[in-house]
Design an enzyme around this catalytic site. Structure first.
Site, PDB file in Angstrom:
ATOM      1  N   ARG A 106      -1.286   9.162  -0.179  1.00 50.16           N
ATOM      2  CA  ARG A 106      -2.565   9.572  -0.757  1.00 50.16           C
ATOM      3  C   ARG A 106      -2.615  11.071  -1.050  1.00 50.16           C
ATOM      4  O   ARG A 106      -3.195  11.491  -2.056  1.00 50.16           O
ATOM      5  CB  ARG A 106      -3.698   9.193   0.203  1.00 50.16           C
ATOM      6  CG  ARG A 106      -3.921   7.705   0.254  1.00 50.16           C
ATOM      7  CD  ARG A 106      -5.002   7.331   1.245  1.00 50.16           C
ATOM      8  NE  ARG A 106      -5.313   5.908   1.147  1.00 50.16           N
ATOM      9  CZ  ARG A 106      -6.205   5.288   1.896  1.00 50.16           C
ATOM     10  NH1 ARG A 106      -6.871   5.960   2.829  1.00 50.16           N
ATOM     11  NH2 ARG A 106      -6.446   4.003   1.744  1.00 50.16           N
TER      12      ARG A 106
ATOM     13  N   LEU B 261     -15.704   4.800  -3.479  1.00 47.49           N
ATOM     14  CA  LEU B 261     -14.299   4.433  -3.302  1.00 47.49           C
ATOM     15  C   LEU B 261     -13.828   3.347  -4.274  1.00 47.49           C
ATOM     16  O   LEU B 261     -14.518   2.368  -4.522  1.00 47.49           O
ATOM     17  CB  LEU B 261     -14.078   3.948  -1.871  1.00 47.49           C
ATOM     18  CG  LEU B 261     -12.628   3.704  -1.456  1.00 47.49           C
ATOM     19  CD1 LEU B 261     -11.846   5.007  -1.457  1.00 47.49           C
ATOM     20  CD2 LEU B 261     -12.578   3.063  -0.077  1.00 47.49           C
TER      21      LEU B 261
ATOM     22  N   ARG C 224      -3.080  10.340   6.602  1.00 43.39           N
ATOM     23  CA  ARG C 224      -3.150   8.939   7.023  1.00 43.39           C
ATOM     24  C   ARG C 224      -2.682   8.020   5.910  1.00 43.39           C
ATOM     25  O   ARG C 224      -3.039   8.214   4.745  1.00 43.39           O
ATOM     26  CB  ARG C 224      -4.593   8.572   7.391  1.00 43.39           C
ATOM     27  CG  ARG C 224      -4.773   7.104   7.759  1.00 43.39           C
ATOM     28  CD  ARG C 224      -6.183   6.806   8.209  1.00 43.39           C
ATOM     29  NE  ARG C 224      -7.163   6.914   7.162  1.00 43.39           N
ATOM     30  CZ  ARG C 224      -7.391   5.994   6.220  1.00 43.39           C
ATOM     31  NH1 ARG C 224      -6.665   4.884   6.195  1.00 43.39           N
ATOM     32  NH2 ARG C 224      -8.325   6.174   5.311  1.00 43.39           N
TER      33      ARG C 224
ATOM     34  N   PHE D 141       0.858  -1.176   0.000  1.00 47.69           N
ATOM     35  CA  PHE D 141       0.000   0.000   0.000  1.00 47.69           C
ATOM     36  C   PHE D 141       0.898   1.231   0.000  1.00 47.69           C
ATOM     37  O   PHE D 141       2.061   1.169   0.434  1.00 47.69           O
ATOM     38  CB  PHE D 141      -0.903   0.027   1.239  1.00 47.69           C
ATOM     39  CG  PHE D 141      -2.369  -0.178   0.954  1.00 47.69           C
ATOM     40  CD1 PHE D 141      -2.806  -1.197   0.134  1.00 47.69           C
ATOM     41  CD2 PHE D 141      -3.326   0.659   1.527  1.00 47.69           C
ATOM     42  CE1 PHE D 141      -4.159  -1.394  -0.105  1.00 47.69           C
ATOM     43  CE2 PHE D 141      -4.680   0.471   1.293  1.00 47.69           C
ATOM     44  CZ  PHE D 141      -5.104  -0.558   0.475  1.00 47.69           C
TER      45      PHE D 141
ATOM     46  N   HIS E  32     -12.576  11.704   1.869  1.00 48.45           N
ATOM     47  CA  HIS E  32     -12.539  10.326   2.369  1.00 48.45           C
ATOM     48  C   HIS E  32     -12.419  10.210   3.882  1.00 48.45           C
ATOM     49  O   HIS E  32     -13.131   9.425   4.505  1.00 48.45           O
ATOM     50  CB  HIS E  32     -11.366   9.614   1.707  1.00 48.45           C
ATOM     51  CG  HIS E  32     -11.230   8.166   2.033  1.00 48.45           C
ATOM     52  ND1 HIS E  32     -12.239   7.260   1.796  1.00 48.45           N
ATOM     53  CD2 HIS E  32     -10.202   7.454   2.575  1.00 48.45           C
ATOM     54  CE1 HIS E  32     -11.844   6.055   2.184  1.00 48.45           C
ATOM     55  NE2 HIS E  32     -10.622   6.146   2.654  1.00 48.45           N
TER      56      HIS E  32
ATOM     57  N   HIS F 151      -9.121  10.842  -0.822  1.00 52.44           N
ATOM     58  CA  HIS F 151      -8.600   9.602  -1.391  1.00 52.44           C
ATOM     59  C   HIS F 151      -8.415   9.822  -2.882  1.00 52.44           C
ATOM     60  O   HIS F 151      -9.300  10.373  -3.551  1.00 52.44           O
ATOM     61  CB  HIS F 151      -9.587   8.458  -1.145  1.00 52.44           C
ATOM     62  CG  HIS F 151      -9.016   7.099  -1.386  1.00 52.44           C
ATOM     63  ND1 HIS F 151      -8.696   6.636  -2.646  1.00 52.44           N
ATOM     64  CD2 HIS F 151      -8.696   6.092  -0.532  1.00 52.44           C
ATOM     65  CE1 HIS F 151      -8.223   5.406  -2.554  1.00 52.44           C
ATOM     66  NE2 HIS F 151      -8.205   5.057  -1.281  1.00 52.44           N
TER      67      HIS F 151
ATOM     68  N   GLU G  47      -7.364   1.319  -2.677  1.00 51.88           N
ATOM     69  CA  GLU G  47      -5.935   1.450  -2.934  1.00 51.88           C
ATOM     70  C   GLU G  47      -5.323   0.089  -3.247  1.00 51.88           C
ATOM     71  O   GLU G  47      -4.219  -0.008  -3.783  1.00 51.88           O
ATOM     72  CB  GLU G  47      -5.266   2.091  -1.711  1.00 51.88           C
ATOM     73  CG  GLU G  47      -3.842   2.549  -1.953  1.00 51.88           C
ATOM     74  CD  GLU G  47      -3.320   3.432  -0.833  1.00 51.88           C
ATOM     75  OE1 GLU G  47      -4.142   4.124  -0.199  1.00 51.88           O
ATOM     76  OE2 GLU G  47      -2.108   3.432  -0.581  1.00 51.88           O
TER      77      GLU G  47
ATOM     78  N   GLN H 167      -8.530  14.210   4.413  1.00 49.74           N
ATOM     79  CA  GLN H 167      -7.902  13.426   3.349  1.00 49.74           C
ATOM     80  C   GLN H 167      -8.842  13.212   2.162  1.00 49.74           C
ATOM     81  O   GLN H 167      -9.980  12.784   2.340  1.00 49.74           O
ATOM     82  CB  GLN H 167      -7.475  12.053   3.871  1.00 49.74           C
ATOM     83  CG  GLN H 167      -6.785  11.195   2.822  1.00 49.74           C
ATOM     84  CD  GLN H 167      -6.251   9.896   3.413  1.00 49.74           C
ATOM     85  OE1 GLN H 167      -6.986   8.933   3.555  1.00 49.74           O
ATOM     86  NE2 GLN H 167      -4.988   9.873   3.763  1.00 49.74           N
TER      87      GLN H 167
END
Length: 571
Positions: free
Chosen positions: A283, A249, A383, A120, A348, A235, A252, A233
């Site tokens: 991100r 969504l 994050r 990730f 997100h 995304h 990821e 955040q």
């Protein structure tokens, strides 16, 4: 007036991963535990977390360790994280994974039977334990089953709209059943907020309808401090087409499995922005890169970019990313095994939230605890993917234990003041007594447009001031909203309460963003494009003072020397 009343040692508000883990822990102390869910049990927003849960198990990359996970988290958060939370998170996440497995979670496996882990963005090693692309769903299934068998009482489809204190200590809460509008009072010793975020304040969002910032607003009104609210955040990969699912969504995990980002010139454009990490950059970086590509005319037909995984064998895509395959096939008529997806940034996750003690989850109000997305500090300015699910179980457990210990020490239940209770009920009923044509849906639309356009990925002082002015106008209009009909099955009335929370969260985000005159992580100021060392040592604090929102700063907790040295060694 009499109300349906329940009494619990510990009341958990929110039934997602954090709330259920807190409930299990509190119940293990032989206390009476209630869990309030705005939706149905099992339908928490946690189920939307798809790609995996981060933990340094070292099953795939033996070099991984909690120390590396800690360093990755601090770097991803641009060193604004509460270091103690990042340390506890990295150290305890593997045990929480093994615990979930003991309780019945079925993770994907390596050939030799260990829990499989995938890559990730921002993680040095393959660290994401997963169940295909349905990890959050498996976690909720497991925690729900464990919670129900722990003897907790669950109140489904119930919204809490006010907390009460007795001499500075939490004493209770009032809410209403969403089906009939009847009020319900809870008398408690401790409350754990686990309500998630407030993404519904934005126009393009991955968040579901429940995510209206209720816990942030409840804590703020109760007098608790919020920190890091400027860090919201986006995304990088949400669906952009068709319009009805815009923002939904795209995990990821697609990039983790080898998905490539391209613009309309077929260029892998991340080469321009982060040539070392490319698609697996953090991100905030990928979101800004996509935004820039689209703004400069290199976007896809519907205002995004292309995410392509069709170079992998079709059967592997279907096995590793079954939800993504069906999501695009069913909703957009796109076969991701043969053609690219169109994706773009979507609101997100809130890094900011209730200021808590790292070890116990205690807020600055006695008896009020918080965990998960509603709490602040763990993720700093940005994050890393997968750290939210491990955050839920690490700090859900700690907040549940902290609340239980606090409740055990109270010999008597604090008292809920009857006058405050009556006032709260009348305030909630007030829209039925008004006349006029202010429409809560129109106010919500205007709030979303304003937050998307003025308090979005890139910010300036001028836009933020316009956004704050618009929020103030909407607050005044929201106070005049008139609702027709009765309380039974009245979504317009429900939205009035949600609007109050979203306006509070939006004001906090915009004012904190105005105060932070630098760019850091998810907060990008075009008029202050660089990191500022001074702000790197400060949290922006939001609190209520004389009925007004007050913005101040406080020093970031000082990190011990051994962790400073660890970071220096892992540059």
């Amino acid at each position: 007036m009499s109300y349906e009343t329940h009494e619990h040692d510990v009341l958990i508000i929110g039934a997602g991963g954090a709330g259920l883990r807190a409930a299990v822990e509190a119940a293990s102390n032989n206390l009476s535990v209630g869990v309030v869910s705005k939706s149905l049990l099992g339908k928490a927003h946690t189920v939307m977390a798809e790609g995996g849960i981060a933990a340094a198990m070292a099953n795939v990359d033996p070099k991984d360790s909690w120390q590396t996970h800690f360093c990755d988290t601090m770097k991803g958060g641009k060193f604004l994280n509460n270091w103690r939370m990042a340390q506890l998170h990295a150290q305890e996440a593997p045990d929480r994974i093994r615990e979930l497995e003991d309780w019945g979670a079925l993770f994907d496996r390596t050939p030799d039977g260990e829990i499989l882990q995938r890559a990730f963005g921002g993680h040095t090693y393959k660290r994401l334990c997963h169940v295909g692309d349905r990890t959050g769903l498996e976690m909720i299934r497991t925690l729900q089953d464990k919670g129900v068998h722990s003897g907790i009482d669950v109140y489904m489809e119930l919204t809490i709209f006010r907390l009460f204190k007795d001499g500075g200590k939490i004493a209770g809460a009032i809410g209403y059943w969403r089906k009939n509008g009847e009020f319900v009072v809870f008398k408690v010793k401790a409350i754990v907020l686990a309500t998630g975020g407030g993404g519904k304040a934005y126009q393009i969002t991955s968040n579901s309808w429940e995510c209206t910032g209720d816990g942030h607003s409840l804590a703020y009104e109760a007098g608790a401090e919020l920190i890091d609210m400027e860090f919201f955040q986006f995304h990088p990969t949400g669906m952009v087409w068709p319009p009805g699912v815009r923002g939904l969504l795209v995990t990821e995990g697609v990039r983790g499995e080898g998905g490539l980002l391209r613009n309309n010139k077929n260029e892998r454009f991340m080469q321009r922005y982060d040539p070392q990490r490319m698609e697996l950059s953090t991100r905030d970086m990928v979101s800004r890169s996509i935004y820039t590509e689209v703004k400069e005319g290199r976007g896809s037909p519907h205002g995004g970019v292309f995410l392509d995984i069709s170079h992998l064998p079709a059967e592997r895509v279907k096995k590793k990313l079954p939800s993504m395959y069906h999501q695009f096939k069913d909703l957009a008529d796109v076969d991701i095994t043969k053609e690219p997806m169109e994706v773009g940034p979507t609101a997100h996750y809130m890094m900011g939230g209730v200021r808590v003690d790292a070890d116990t989850g205690a807020s600055t109000i006695s008896g009020l605890f918080a965990c998960g997305e509603v709490s602040g500090g763990m993720h700093g300015a940005n994050r890393l993917g997968g750290n939210s699910l491990s955050d839920l179980v690490v700090f859900g457990r700690r907040a549940g234990a902290g609340a239980a210990e606090y409740a055990r020490k109270l010999a008597f239940f604090p008292t809920v003041d009857k006058n405050e209770l009556e006032k709260a009920a009348k305030d909630m009923e007030a829209p039925f007594q008004r006349s006029g044509d202010e429409d809560p849906y129109q106010i919500h639309r205007e709030l979303q447009e304003s937050m998307q356009g003025l308090v979005g990925i890139f910010r300036t002082e001028g836009d933020l001031k316009k956004g704050i002015s618009k929020i103030e106008e909407l607050k005044q209009r929201a106070a005049k909203v008139a609702i027709k009909g009765k309380r039974e099955y009245n979504p317009g009335w429900h939205l009035v309460g949600d609007l109050k929370s979203m306006l509070t969260v939006s004001e906090a985000v915009a004012k904190a963003a105005l105060a932070r005159k630098e760019s850091r992580g998810a907060h990008s100021r075009l008029d202050y494009p660089n990191l500022d060392e001074k702000f790197g040592k400060l949290n922006v604090v939001v609190s209520q003072k004389n009925g007004e929102m007050n913005i101040s700063t406080s020093p970031v907790p000082e990190m011990p020397e051994e962790l400073k040295n660890l970071l220096a060694e892992n540059k």
